[in-house]
Design a protein around this motif. Structure first.
Motif, PDB file in Angstrom:
ATOM      1  N   VAL A  86      38.796  34.407  34.710  1.00 27.37           N
ATOM      2  CA  VAL A  86      38.165  35.114  33.588  1.00 27.37           C
ATOM      3  C   VAL A  86      37.805  36.535  34.008  1.00 27.37           C
ATOM      4  CG1 VAL A  86      36.166  35.137  32.055  1.00 27.37           C
ATOM      5  CG2 VAL A  86      37.299  32.978  32.591  1.00 27.37           C
ATOM      6  N   GLN A  87      37.268  36.698  35.226  1.00 28.10           N
ATOM      7  CA  GLN A  87      36.918  38.042  35.705  1.00 28.10           C
ATOM      8  C   GLN A  87      38.170  38.892  35.907  1.00 28.10           C
ATOM      9  OE1 GLN A  87      34.442  37.620  39.190  1.00 28.10           O
ATOM     10  NE2 GLN A  87      32.598  38.048  37.983  1.00 28.10           N
ATOM     11  N   VAL A  88      39.225  38.283  36.414  1.00 30.47           N
ATOM     12  CA  VAL A  88      40.474  39.025  36.600  1.00 30.47           C
ATOM     13  C   VAL A  88      40.992  39.497  35.243  1.00 30.47           C
ATOM     14  CG1 VAL A  88      42.878  38.869  37.353  1.00 30.47           C
ATOM     15  CG2 VAL A  88      41.082  37.823  38.732  1.00 30.47           C
ATOM     16  N   ALA A  89      40.936  38.615  34.248  1.00 25.02           N
ATOM     17  CA  ALA A  89      41.408  38.976  32.909  1.00 25.02           C
ATOM     18  C   ALA A  89      40.561  40.100  32.310  1.00 25.02           C
ATOM     19  CB  ALA A  89      41.384  37.750  32.003  1.00 25.02           C
ATOM     20  N   LEU A  90      39.245  40.017  32.489  1.00 27.48           N
ATOM     21  CA  LEU A  90      38.368  41.072  31.974  1.00 27.48           C
ATOM     22  C   LEU A  90      38.618  42.402  32.679  1.00 27.48           C
ATOM     23  CD1 LEU A  90      35.003  39.171  31.418  1.00 27.48           C
ATOM     24  CD2 LEU A  90      36.533  40.103  29.684  1.00 27.48           C
ATOM     25  N   CYS A  91      38.847  42.353  33.983  1.00 25.37           N
ATOM     26  CA  CYS A  91      39.159  43.579  34.731  1.00 25.37           C
ATOM     27  C   CYS A  91      40.475  44.173  34.248  1.00 25.37           C
ATOM     28  CB  CYS A  91      39.223  43.283  36.228  1.00 25.37           C
ATOM     29  SG  CYS A  91      37.621  43.008  36.990  1.00 25.37           S
ATOM     30  N   CYS A  92      41.473  43.336  34.057  1.00 22.70           N
ATOM     31  CA  CYS A  92      42.766  43.821  33.569  1.00 22.70           C
ATOM     32  C   CYS A  92      42.634  44.390  32.156  1.00 22.70           C
ATOM     33  CB  CYS A  92      43.802  42.703  33.614  1.00 22.70           C
ATOM     34  SG  CYS A  92      44.259  42.244  35.298  1.00 22.70           S
ATOM     35  N   LEU A  93      41.841  43.760  31.324  1.00 20.10           N
ATOM     36  CA  LEU A  93      41.611  44.260  29.967  1.00 20.10           C
ATOM     37  C   LEU A  93      40.919  45.624  30.011  1.00 20.10           C
ATOM     38  CD1 LEU A  93      41.645  43.769  26.875  1.00 20.10           C
ATOM     39  CD2 LEU A  93      39.375  42.753  27.155  1.00 20.10           C
ATOM     40  N   THR A  94      39.938  45.768  30.884  1.00 21.54           N
ATOM     41  CA  THR A  94      39.222  47.040  31.026  1.00 21.54           C
ATOM     42  C   THR A  94      40.163  48.144  31.497  1.00 21.54           C
ATOM     43  OG1 THR A  94      37.205  45.834  31.568  1.00 21.54           O
ATOM     44  CG2 THR A  94      37.242  48.174  32.108  1.00 21.54           C
ATOM     45  N   VAL A  95      41.012  47.830  32.459  1.00 20.75           N
ATOM     46  CA  VAL A  95      41.986  48.811  32.946  1.00 20.75           C
ATOM     47  C   VAL A  95      42.953  49.191  31.831  1.00 20.75           C
ATOM     48  CG1 VAL A  95      43.918  49.163  34.538  1.00 20.75           C
ATOM     49  CG2 VAL A  95      41.797  48.150  35.364  1.00 20.75           C
ATOM     50  N   ALA A  96      43.385  48.208  31.050  1.00 16.77           N
ATOM     51  CA  ALA A  96      44.316  48.485  29.951  1.00 16.77           C
ATOM     52  C   ALA A  96      43.665  49.380  28.889  1.00 16.77           C
ATOM     53  CB  ALA A  96      44.792  47.177  29.327  1.00 16.77           C
ATOM     54  N   VAL A  97      42.424  49.080  28.533  1.00 16.49           N
ATOM     55  CA  VAL A  97      41.716  49.908  27.547  1.00 16.49           C
ATOM     56  C   VAL A  97      41.540  51.332  28.081  1.00 16.49           C
ATOM     57  CG1 VAL A  97      39.474  50.257  26.419  1.00 16.49           C
ATOM     58  CG2 VAL A  97      40.557  48.008  26.378  1.00 16.49           C
ATOM     59  N   GLY A  98      41.176  51.460  29.351  1.00 17.71           N
ATOM     60  CA  GLY A  98      41.019  52.783  29.955  1.00 17.71           C
ATOM     61  C   GLY A  98      42.319  53.558  29.992  1.00 17.71           C
TER      62      GLY A  98
END
Length: 119
Positions: A86-98
């Motif tokens: 879940v944390q990996v997915a949230l980190c990847c989502l944050t990077v994608a949004v950025g």
């Protein structure tokens, strides 16, 4: 406006350290240094064409990189991906949004700079 003060404080403090101790450290020198910094920033802002547009380009590139892309990437690098999925997915989502925000902001700023140069 607060970001300007936060950005300029280390510069002002570094310049204040250059004042010889024989002159003494007083508020007058501090005020003089900070006033000179503000005036020099004003002169640069008024003399450089498209200064606001260039600053928006730099901001869209660097701000997104520093605030939304690098922290999760460094977190995952430090933890070596040994975190829950879940944390990996949230980190990847944050990077994608950025990344998407940075691309759109940079495109917008570049298109406005090109439009200003053509007219």
């Amino acid at each position: 406006m607060p970001t300007y003060a936060l950005t300029m404080t280390p510069v002002a403090m570094s310049l204040e350290e250059l004042i010889p101790s024989t002159l003494g450290k007083s508020y007058a020198y501090s005020i003089l240094v900070r006033t000179a910094l503000v005036i020099s920033t004003l002169v640069v802002g008024l003399s450089v064409p498209f200064f606001g547009l260039v600053m928006s380009l730099i901001g869209s590139l660097l701000t997104m990189l520093v605030t939304l892309i690098l922290p999760p990437v460094c977190f995952l690098s430090i933890t070596r991906w040994k975190v829950p999925p879940v944390q990996v997915a949230l980190c990847c989502l944050t990077v994608a949004v950025g990344t998407v925000s940075s691309v759109f902001g940079s495109y917008s700023a570049l298109s406005k700079i090109i439009e200003s140069l053509r007219s």
